[in-house]
Enzyme design. Structure first.
Site, PDB file in Angstrom:
ATOM      1  N   HIS A  36      27.978  53.905  47.381  1.00 51.21           N
ATOM      2  CA  HIS A  36      28.459  52.998  46.136  1.00 51.21           C
ATOM      3  C   HIS A  36      29.845  54.609  44.861  1.00 51.21           C
ATOM      4  O   HIS A  36      30.645  53.492  45.078  1.00 51.21           O
ATOM      5  CB  HIS A  36      27.553  53.347  44.676  1.00 51.21           C
ATOM      6  CG  HIS A  36      27.909  53.300  43.778  1.00 51.21           C
ATOM      7  ND1 HIS A  36      27.627  51.940  43.046  1.00 51.21           N
ATOM      8  CD2 HIS A  36      27.685  54.491  42.681  1.00 51.21           C
ATOM      9  CE1 HIS A  36      27.947  52.683  41.648  1.00 51.21           C
ATOM     10  NE2 HIS A  36      28.356  53.572  41.699  1.00 51.21           N
ATOM     11  N   GLU A  37      29.766  55.428  45.672  1.00 54.18           N
ATOM     12  CA  GLU A  37      30.347  56.473  45.383  1.00 54.18           C
ATOM     13  C   GLU A  37      32.120  55.986  45.967  1.00 54.18           C
ATOM     14  O   GLU A  37      33.127  55.735  46.065  1.00 54.18           O
ATOM     15  CB  GLU A  37      30.445  57.985  45.472  1.00 54.18           C
ATOM     16  CG  GLU A  37      28.866  58.327  44.582  1.00 54.18           C
ATOM     17  CD  GLU A  37      28.496  58.124  43.261  1.00 54.18           C
ATOM     18  OE1 GLU A  37      29.933  58.169  42.566  1.00 54.18           O
ATOM     19  OE2 GLU A  37      28.272  57.792  42.684  1.00 54.18           O
ATOM     20  N   HIS A  54      33.819  53.312  44.477  1.00 56.58           N
ATOM     21  CA  HIS A  54      35.371  53.837  43.465  1.00 56.58           C
ATOM     22  C   HIS A  54      36.073  53.799  43.907  1.00 56.58           C
ATOM     23  O   HIS A  54      37.271  53.686  43.010  1.00 56.58           O
ATOM     24  CB  HIS A  54      34.105  55.114  42.329  1.00 56.58           C
ATOM     25  CG  HIS A  54      32.957  54.424  41.779  1.00 56.58           C
ATOM     26  ND1 HIS A  54      32.972  53.739  40.859  1.00 56.58           N
ATOM     27  CD2 HIS A  54      31.954  55.197  41.487  1.00 56.58           C
ATOM     28  CE1 HIS A  54      32.121  53.452  39.747  1.00 56.58           C
ATOM     29  NE2 HIS A  54      31.180  54.377  40.703  1.00 56.58           N
TER      30      HIS A  54
HETATM   31 ZN   LIG Z   1      29.373  54.718  39.832  1.00 57.11          ZN
END
Ligand SMILES: [Zn+2]
Length: 236
Positions: free
Chosen positions: A100-101, A104
């Site tokens: 998830h990171e 980004h």
């Molecule tokens: Zn996030």
């Protein structure tokens, strides 16, 4: 001088309960899949590295930071920070959060508009967060003690509400940013074979639980905004 309004509870309690529920759901889901090893045998850090390298983002470091679920991507430093557990563990939770990171970082690479907008309003949001309560509560107290008159009170309340609306806008723009990062994460995990077909649902559950905390924060902010608008109208 302490300001307390029972009506405030009516607006604060739903957000508080939703927030508590989201936190509980996240710790339960995250905890459950922290105990399930990923078939790939990768740690969170390794999974994030694979996603970043595949996108050509070799210059974005993956670093370990202390704390629980302190994971984040810093778009200014262009660096990915993973909490110790997610950095080191070979679990579905660690791989999911790490991916998830990395999602980004992919957003930044793609110049994803909501991420850029969110970054742009960080300074004003920081100011608004610290100033809005001060202005709103201060005006209500001063007005009820008759230190300030109607017109000044109205002006200050409008200013406070505009600042609060900026805080709520920040929470609102956070939602597409977070959902999109998770979407990118799942896409890459699957495409690169870092997560098997059987593991996909588990990773989705962890990421959805994390997203719920942002939904709760937005609901909380919107209800409080509504409360302050009502106070400003009633007292005018
Ligand atoms: Zn996030």
């Amino acid at each position: 001088m302490f300001y307390f309004d029972p009506l405030y509870l009516l607006f604060a309690i739903p957000g508080l309960l939703l927030g508590l529920y989201a936190q509980f759901k996240l710790s339960a889901t995250y905890g459950k899949y922290m105990r399930v090893p990923a078939e790939s045998g990768l740690t969170g850090a390794q999974a994030a590295r694979r996603i970043l390298d595949d996108a050509g983002l070799y210059n974005i470091p993956v670093e370990e930071i202390p704390g629980k679920l302190t994971d984040h991507f810093d778009p200014k430093k262009r660096a990915l920070f993973l909490s110790s557990d997610n950095f080191r563990e070979r679990s579905l939770s660690a791989v999911g959060v790490a991916a998830h990171e990395a999602g980004h970082a992919l957003q930044q690479q793609a110049a994803y508009a909501p991420l850029n907008f969110r970054m742009a309003i960080v300074p004003i949001t920081n100011f608004a967060t610290s100033a809005c309560y001060f202005i709103l509560m201060g005006s209500v107290i001063l007005h009820s003690m008759r230190y300030i008159g109607g017109p000044l009170f109205s002006g200050l309340m409008t200013l406070g509400i505009v600042l609060f609306a900026i805080v709520a806008l920040f929470q609102a723009i956070t939602l597409p940013v977070e959902f999109d990062a998770s979407r990118r994460a799942k896409e890459q995990l699957f495409r690169l074979g870092l997560v098997s077909g059987n593991e996909r649902a588990a990773v989705s559950r962890v990421l959805s639980a994390a997203a719920m905390t942002y939904v709760a924060a937005l609901v909380t902010a919107l209800l409080q905004l509504l409360y302050w608008i009502m106070v400003a109208r009633d007292r005018r």
